[in-house]
Design a protein around this motif. Structure first.
Motif, PDB file in Angstrom:
ATOM      1  N   PHE A 324      -1.442   1.091  25.195  1.00 52.12           N
ATOM      2  CA  PHE A 324      -2.710   0.963  24.332  1.00 52.12           C
ATOM      3  C   PHE A 324      -2.474   1.565  23.043  1.00 52.12           C
ATOM      4  N   ARG A 325      -1.675   2.892  22.890  1.00 52.92           N
ATOM      5  CA  ARG A 325      -1.511   3.502  21.688  1.00 52.92           C
ATOM      6  C   ARG A 325      -0.781   2.859  20.909  1.00 52.92           C
ATOM      7  N   ALA A 326       0.255   2.066  21.338  1.00 56.54           N
ATOM      8  CA  ALA A 326       1.012   1.053  20.475  1.00 56.54           C
ATOM      9  C   ALA A 326       0.283  -0.096  19.757  1.00 56.54           C
ATOM     10  N   ILE A 327      -0.988  -0.540  20.458  1.00 60.09           N
ATOM     11  CA  ILE A 327      -1.702  -1.560  19.736  1.00 60.09           C
ATOM     12  C   ILE A 327      -2.745  -0.963  18.722  1.00 60.09           C
ATOM     13  N   LEU A 328      -3.477   0.205  19.368  1.00 62.50           N
ATOM     14  CA  LEU A 328      -4.585   0.779  18.746  1.00 62.50           C
ATOM     15  C   LEU A 328      -3.998   1.378  17.221  1.00 62.50           C
ATOM     16  N   ILE A 329      -2.614   2.190  17.290  1.00 63.11           N
ATOM     17  CA  ILE A 329      -2.443   2.876  16.082  1.00 63.11           C
ATOM     18  C   ILE A 329      -2.248   1.892  14.830  1.00 63.11           C
ATOM     19  N   PRO A 330      -1.495   0.631  14.835  1.00 66.02           N
ATOM     20  CA  PRO A 330      -1.379  -0.161  13.999  1.00 66.02           C
ATOM     21  C   PRO A 330      -2.571  -0.821  13.601  1.00 66.02           C
ATOM     22  N   SER A 331      -3.494  -1.241  14.356  1.00 64.46           N
ATOM     23  CA  SER A 331      -4.852  -2.014  14.402  1.00 64.46           C
ATOM     24  C   SER A 331      -5.608  -0.905  13.297  1.00 64.46           C
ATOM     25  N   LEU A 332      -5.676   0.286  13.801  1.00 66.44           N
ATOM     26  CA  LEU A 332      -6.730   1.263  12.943  1.00 66.44           C
ATOM     27  C   LEU A 332      -6.112   1.351  11.674  1.00 66.44           C
ATOM     28  N   LEU A 333      -4.595   1.647  11.429  1.00 65.12           N
ATOM     29  CA  LEU A 333      -4.102   1.568  10.193  1.00 65.12           C
ATOM     30  C   LEU A 333      -4.373   0.378   9.230  1.00 65.12           C
ATOM     31  N   ILE A 334      -4.481  -0.943   9.579  1.00 70.91           N
ATOM     32  CA  ILE A 334      -4.701  -2.045   9.328  1.00 70.91           C
ATOM     33  C   ILE A 334      -6.460  -1.978   8.747  1.00 70.91           C
ATOM     34  N   MET A 335      -7.128  -1.485   9.679  1.00 72.18           N
ATOM     35  CA  MET A 335      -8.656  -1.708   9.285  1.00 72.18           C
ATOM     36  C   MET A 335      -8.799  -0.452   8.382  1.00 72.18           C
ATOM     37  N   ALA A 336      -8.264   0.437   8.366  1.00 76.16           N
ATOM     38  CA  ALA A 336      -8.270   1.561   7.272  1.00 76.16           C
ATOM     39  C   ALA A 336      -7.791   1.105   5.950  1.00 76.16           C
ATOM     40  N   THR A 337      -6.821   0.322   5.724  1.00 80.07           N
ATOM     41  CA  THR A 337      -6.409  -0.537   4.656  1.00 80.07           C
ATOM     42  C   THR A 337      -7.468  -1.440   3.959  1.00 80.07           C
ATOM     43  N   GLY A 338      -8.059  -1.820   4.913  1.00 80.68           N
ATOM     44  CA  GLY A 338      -9.275  -2.866   4.850  1.00 80.68           C
ATOM     45  C   GLY A 338     -10.350  -2.145   4.161  1.00 80.68           C
ATOM     46  N   PHE A 339     -11.021  -0.911   4.624  1.00 81.66           N
ATOM     47  CA  PHE A 339     -11.838  -0.180   4.287  1.00 81.66           C
ATOM     48  C   PHE A 339     -11.454   0.367   2.977  1.00 81.66           C
ATOM     49  N   PHE A 340     -10.354   0.719   2.650  1.00 81.82           N
ATOM     50  CA  PHE A 340     -10.130   1.329   1.282  1.00 81.82           C
ATOM     51  C   PHE A 340     -10.275   0.284   0.399  1.00 81.82           C
ATOM     52  N   LEU A 341      -9.794  -1.050   0.604  1.00 81.21           N
ATOM     53  CA  LEU A 341      -9.909  -2.235  -0.390  1.00 81.21           C
ATOM     54  C   LEU A 341     -11.453  -2.290  -0.470  1.00 81.21           C
ATOM     55  N   LEU A 342     -12.351  -2.110   0.568  1.00 81.57           N
ATOM     56  CA  LEU A 342     -13.804  -2.508   0.516  1.00 81.57           C
ATOM     57  C   LEU A 342     -14.375  -1.401  -0.332  1.00 81.57           C
ATOM     58  N   SER A 343     -13.799  -0.174  -0.306  1.00 79.45           N
ATOM     59  CA  SER A 343     -14.199   0.868  -1.134  1.00 79.45           C
ATOM     60  C   SER A 343     -14.234   0.888  -2.734  1.00 79.45           C
ATOM     61  N   THR A 344     -13.519  -0.396  -3.091  1.00 86.17           N
ATOM     62  CA  THR A 344     -13.198  -0.623  -4.487  1.00 86.17           C
ATOM     63  C   THR A 344     -14.025  -1.638  -5.073  1.00 86.17           C
ATOM     64  N   MET A 345     -15.103  -2.218  -4.331  1.00 86.45           N
ATOM     65  CA  MET A 345     -15.678  -3.205  -4.560  1.00 86.45           C
ATOM     66  C   MET A 345     -16.682  -2.800  -5.785  1.00 86.45           C
ATOM     67  N   ASN A 346     -16.951  -3.701  -6.862  1.00 89.09           N
ATOM     68  CA  ASN A 346     -17.804  -3.496  -7.931  1.00 89.09           C
ATOM     69  C   ASN A 346     -18.311  -4.811  -8.403  1.00 89.09           C
ATOM     70  N   GLY A 347     -19.059  -4.930  -9.371  1.00 86.45           N
ATOM     71  CA  GLY A 347     -19.876  -6.111 -10.011  1.00 86.45           C
ATOM     72  C   GLY A 347     -18.752  -7.080 -10.328  1.00 86.45           C
TER      73      GLY A 347
END
Length: 469
Positions: A324-347
């Motif tokens: 389960f760790r081998a599935i969760l770690i890459p999934s969370l890292l990809i999700m974190a990348t998505g959140f970083f991209l979303l944090s850059t949103m502007n007009g």
């Protein structure tokens, strides 16, 4: 011949459980689209948020109770009771002629909904051998994601062409069919002790704790929040004390020493706080900053759910091969990348960029919940699976609720400090990144817990998440 008959029975039960899951998932999205129309007809705008809050309170509170009762009296019985109460609530909702009546009916509906998700996973665990459970957890995740896509559109179409009550009446044919299928095709897989004692003191104190803590998040006024939250904390302490004394505890505290339960619930809590708290602001950003229509805002969530459905299915298939760790770690890292991209949103962020950000986030989130749910289910003996699954759902539900409240406070605080909405939203997603990081640390602590041991099991091993006897 007998094997074919059994395969047909298992297929029927799976179909019935999936139909129940559709009801649970659909109800969380279809109502939000219809509520402006309902409010216009029934009045009571001041009670608007309580239509959602009461459902959340009753469904979240009843989850651990259904889970324990499923362990004591059988998953089949508890699932049918929960489905019946949910359908009764749906009928009452559709017939409501005042906002107060609708709120009461939604409370009844939530009491039934508390069984649909956790008990469904218990049933699947009893039907399928370990090597097939991951695939079906992934399938459940995909169904949930797809329903989340079409729910808002369906709600809009119904209130546009039919009386609003049909957003609830639509549950009845699906639910009745699911009830009959489960009642006729499902058999409990093990013997249940008829003399089992129900931990009523534990149930009452836990229910009071959950209701008061969640109420403190939705109530207006600082004094109310502190007072009600403090009372909830006291009841939580009382519950923990009761569980150490109870003969048949509602939630055996020893389960939290199992890595897949203790760390898995922590991971689920923080990732839900990040996901539900932050993603709720994407449609608001699209409408408020970009000037898009509500339907366009809803359309931009489709890539998130579609990519989540894809990764949920893939993750389910990988569970038989990886920890389960081998599935969760890459999934969370990809999700974190998505959140970083979303944090850059502007007009100036384009729709194409937003779609990419949502796809990345969805690819990360899709496999997380199926992996956490399967880890909890596989980590315990059959007689504790109801508690394990319902507790997993409980932590996620409370995490999501707290996330929405905390991120709302962040946006309000930052905008009061002079920031525009898009700048305040940056802080929301950065906070979400931190919460994902905590979930990542908890996932690492799961160790090599896996669905299938590399070596044949002769007893409960640490690989299954259960300490050696």
């Amino acid at each position: 011949m007998e094997m074919e008959k059994e395969k047909r029975r298992v297929g029927l039960v799976t179909c019935g459980v999936l139909m129940g899951l559709v009801l649970s998932a659909l109800d969380q999205t279809i109502v939000s689209t219809a509520m402006p129309t309902i409010t216009k007809e029934l009045g009571g705008l001041s009670l608007y948020s309580w239509v959602f809050a009461i459902y959340m309170l009753t469904s979240t509170t009843s989850m651990p109770i259904y889970g324990k009762m499923a362990d004591l009296f059988g998953a089949r019985k508890m699932y049918l009771i929960g489905l019946f109460v949910f359908l009764l609530g749906s009928l009452l909702c559709g017939m409501a002629n005042s906002m107060t009546g609708l709120i009461v009916a939604r409370g009844v509906q939530g009491l039934g909904a508390g069984a649909l998700m956790p008990v469904a996973f218990i049933i699947v665990g009893e039907l399928y051998p370990p090597e097939k459970r991951g695939k079906f957890q992934g399938l459940f995740g995909a169904v949930f994601a797809m329903t989340s896509i079409f729910g808002p559109s369906l709600g809009g179409m119904i209130v546009e062409h039919l009386p609003w009550g049909w957003i609830f009446f639509i549950n009845l044919p699906i639910g009745i069919a699911a009830f009959l299928i489960i009642a006729l095709a499902l058999r409990d897989q093990r013997h249940y002790d008829k003399k089992s004692v129900i931990d009523w003191y534990g149930a009452i104190s836990l229910s009071a704790a959950i209701i008061l803590i969640l109420l403190s998040l939705v109530m207006e006024g600082r004094e109310y929040k502190i007072g009600i939250g403090g009372a909830g904390t006291l009841f939580l302490g009382l519950f923990i004390w009761i569980e150490t004394k109870a003969k048949e505890p509602l939630l055996p505290l020893s389960l939290f020493r199992i890595p897949a339960i203790g760390y898995g619930n922590l991971a689920g809590f923080f990732v839900s706080a990040a996901l539900f708290g932050a993603i709720a602001y994407v449609p608001l950003f699209v409408q408020g900053v970009r000037g898009a229509s509500p339907s366009e805002a809803g359309f931009l969530l489709v890539p998130l759910m579609l990519s989540a459905a894809i990764s949920s299915t893939i993750g389910g298939r990988w569970m038989a091969k990886a920890s389960f760790r081998a599935i969760l770690i890459p999934s969370l890292l990809i999700m974190a990348t998505g959140f970083f991209l979303l944090s850059t949103m502007n007009g100036e962020t384009t729709n194409a960029q937003l779609v990419i950000y949502m796809i990345v986030t969805g690819l990360g989130m899709g496999a997380i919940y199926p992996a956490l749910g399967t880890a909890a289910h596989s980590a315990v003996k059959p007689e504790d699976r109801g508690v394990a699954m319902s507790t997993s759902q409980l932590f996620r539900s409370i995490g999501g609720t707290i996330g929405v409240s905390v991120f709302g406070s962040i946006v309000e605080w930052r905008m009061r400090g002079g920031l525009v909405f898009s700048e305040a939203l940056h802080d929301v997603f950065i906070t979400g990144l931190i919460l994902i990081g905590i979930s990542l640390i908890a996932s690492v602590r799961l160790g090599n817990t896996r669905l299938l041991d590399k070596e044949p099991r002769h007893s409960h091993s640490t690989n299954s998440g259960v300490p050696k006897q």
